[in-house]
Enzyme design. Sequence first.
Site, PDB file in Angstrom:
ATOM      1  N   GLU A 175       3.908   0.680  -2.663  1.00 18.82           N
ATOM      2  CA  GLU A 175       4.704   0.470  -1.440  1.00 18.82           C
ATOM      3  C   GLU A 175       4.603  -0.975  -0.942  1.00 18.82           C
ATOM      4  OE1 GLU A 175       5.418   2.210   3.095  1.00 18.82           O
ATOM      5  OE2 GLU A 175       3.542   2.682   2.079  1.00 18.82           O
ATOM      6  N   LYS A 212       7.863   3.001  -3.198  1.00 19.71           N
ATOM      7  CA  LYS A 212       8.264   3.304  -1.819  1.00 19.71           C
ATOM      8  C   LYS A 212       8.695   1.987  -1.187  1.00 19.71           C
ATOM      9  CE  LYS A 212       6.935   5.451   2.561  1.00 19.71           C
ATOM     10  NZ  LYS A 212       6.155   6.494   3.238  1.00 19.71           N
TER      11      LYS A 212
END
Length: 296
Positions: A175, A212
């Site tokens: 992420e 992400k």
Amino acid sequence: MNKEQLEKMKNGKGFIAALDQSGGSTPKALKEYGINEDQYSNEDEMFQLVHDMRTRVVTSPSFSPDKILGAILFEQTMDREVEGKYTADYLADKGVVPFLKVDKGLAEEQNGVQLMKPIDNLDSLLDRANERHIFGTKMRSNILELNEQGIKDVVEQQFEVAKQIIAKGLVPIIEPEVNINAKDKAEIEKVLKAELKKGLDSLNADQLVMLKLTIPTEANLYKDLAEHPNVVRIVVLSGGYSREKANELLKDNAELIASFSRALASDLRAGQSKEEFDKALGDAVESIYDASVNKN
């Protein structure tokens, strides 16, 4: 790795619920839920209250495996129980794939980014995650400015740690968040995409990851990354957008699904009756599912 869970993450219709607020963000999450700081006197009580909130979410009939593919947990949640089972087992038995947040928060800003702080106990944490039947992990870095060196550093650090996680048989969610208010957001995302592609191309065929990402300014920017053979799925964060705005932007991105935290829980309150709570959660789940599955 559980092949059935992998198949669900790769091809299932739905989204991932992010239930992983950690120590630092817990007071804020509780306050939004309607529990003020004067209602608990120490960290243990605070974590118990937040676990009660998460238990209420995951045991609700609105938290349906038909709409929710996976859930990201905080380390404390992994070691606690829901209805007599460890949280990950409760979720897996319900048909929801469990992930664990493994990062220790962000370092100070340097080169326009915040790298992850060192994860000193990563090996033992991953061993515990395996004992608790966790499928994958999540770790977050933060990109604030257009700085090629900084973005490169973020991606390199993420892939370096991801390879350690893969070696333990887990699927890491990488992420590298781009701040939604960053001045050159669209440019940052192009640089990030190129660096992510390099990282993905460095993996062996059996090294699988998820990404992400912040919803890109340019719709479908990440489409070809989503089709990369080493990518199980790309999920997006709500990143400070309202649920309505995040859903609207998500609908324009064909291959992406949601992994929302605040946008999922924003209408939930401690004082709601069971009916009110289940309806508020159900409405949120329905709208996020719709944005993840039914595209413009």
